[in-house]
Design an enzyme around this catalytic site. Structure first.
Site, PDB file in Angstrom:
ATOM      1  N   HIS A   1      21.071  -1.391  11.990  1.00 41.23           N
ATOM      2  CA  HIS A   1      22.383  -0.896  12.409  1.00 41.23           C
ATOM      3  C   HIS A   1      22.741  -1.474  13.771  1.00 41.23           C
ATOM      4  CE1 HIS A   1      22.714   2.168   9.287  1.00 41.23           C
ATOM      5  NE2 HIS A   1      21.427   2.372   9.458  1.00 41.23           N
TER       6      HIS A   1
ATOM      7  N   SER B   1      -2.330  -0.872   9.263  1.00 36.66           N
ATOM      8  CA  SER B   1      -1.615   0.394   9.045  1.00 36.66           C
ATOM      9  C   SER B   1      -0.468   0.566  10.031  1.00 36.66           C
ATOM     10  CB  SER B   1      -2.565   1.580   9.217  1.00 36.66           C
ATOM     11  OG  SER B   1      -3.584   1.532   8.273  1.00 36.66           O
TER      12      SER B   1
ATOM     13  N   ASN C   1       0.795  -1.221   0.000  1.00 35.09           N
ATOM     14  CA  ASN C   1       0.000   0.000   0.000  1.00 35.09           C
ATOM     15  C   ASN C   1       0.835   1.282   0.000  1.00 35.09           C
ATOM     16  OD1 ASN C   1      -2.363   1.622   0.296  1.00 35.09           O
ATOM     17  ND2 ASN C   1      -3.297   0.017   1.532  1.00 35.09           N
TER      18      ASN C   1
ATOM     19  N   THR D   1       8.649  -7.981  16.787  1.00 33.04           N
ATOM     20  CA  THR D   1      10.078  -8.166  17.054  1.00 33.04           C
ATOM     21  C   THR D   1      10.467  -9.628  17.180  1.00 33.04           C
ATOM     22  OG1 THR D   1       9.717  -7.972  19.434  1.00 33.04           O
ATOM     23  CG2 THR D   1      10.251  -5.936  18.233  1.00 33.04           C
ATOM     24  N   LYS D   2       9.465 -10.501  17.299  1.00 33.42           N
ATOM     25  CA  LYS D   2       9.712 -11.946  17.420  1.00 33.42           C
ATOM     26  C   LYS D   2       8.753 -12.686  16.511  1.00 33.42           C
ATOM     27  CE  LYS D   2      11.354 -11.713  22.126  1.00 33.42           C
ATOM     28  NZ  LYS D   2      11.083 -11.908  23.524  1.00 33.42           N
TER      29      LYS D   2
END
Length: 173
Positions: free
Chosen positions: A100, A128, A68, A151-152
């Site tokens: 990073h 969204s 999108n 994150t997992k």
């Protein structure tokens, strides 16, 4: 008023203007056109013109999938993003397969980059402004609620996840 017209005319035909036009056109080609020849996409995908794609040679998009408005799909030089069939991606989704480092003995611009593949299954919906970080797997049928940060990896197909960091909040029925 005359002063402004003269100023516009002076810069309109300047070397700076020519350089600016060339750089703008080059950026447009890089950001909106070049990746389309490198991406691995099945039939009937839709990618909004404002979507940002990086390292397209490492991105695989399944059939009938939709990226999108204002989405970022950024694979690393050494990491892949694999998107299954029938994925619906809401506006502003960010999928980042590289990141990073954070060592204090190097400035941020010179940090070593970490890269891991991201795999998103078939029939998923990313709401969204979802963020998905490197190394995450999302199985078939999952819904990721708006604004979630994944994150997992999600372990159960057809899970509904949300929050920061994302966790299971339900299951599709």
């Amino acid at each position: 008023m005359k002063k402004y017209v003269l100023e516009v005319l002076r810069y309109m035909f300047s070397l700076s203007m020519l350089k600016s036009l060339i750089m703008s056109y080059a950026y447009y080609i890089h950001e909106r056109v070049a990746w389309r020849t490198q991406i691995h996409a099945k039939k009937n995908i839709r990618v909004h013109p404002t979507a940002s794609i990086r390292n397209a040679k490492n991105i695989y998009i399944g059939e009938n999938s939709h990226i999108n408005i204002n989405c970022c799909v950024w694979a690393g030089e050494n990491s892949k993003i694999i998107i299954g069939d029938n994925l619906l991606m809401g506006p502003g989704v960010s999928i980042q397969a590289a990141n990073h480092g954070t060592k204090k003995d190097a400035i941020m611009m010179e940090q070593e980059r970490t890269q891991k593949d991201i795999v998103i299954g078939n029939d998923c919906w990313l709401g969204s402004n979802v963020t998905i970080v490197a190394g995450v797997t999302i199985p078939d049928g999952c819904i990721v609620g708006a604004g979630a940060v994944v994150t997992k990896s999600i372990t159960e197909p057809y899970s509904i996840v949300g929050g920061v960091p994302a966790k299971v909040i339900g299951y599709r029925k």
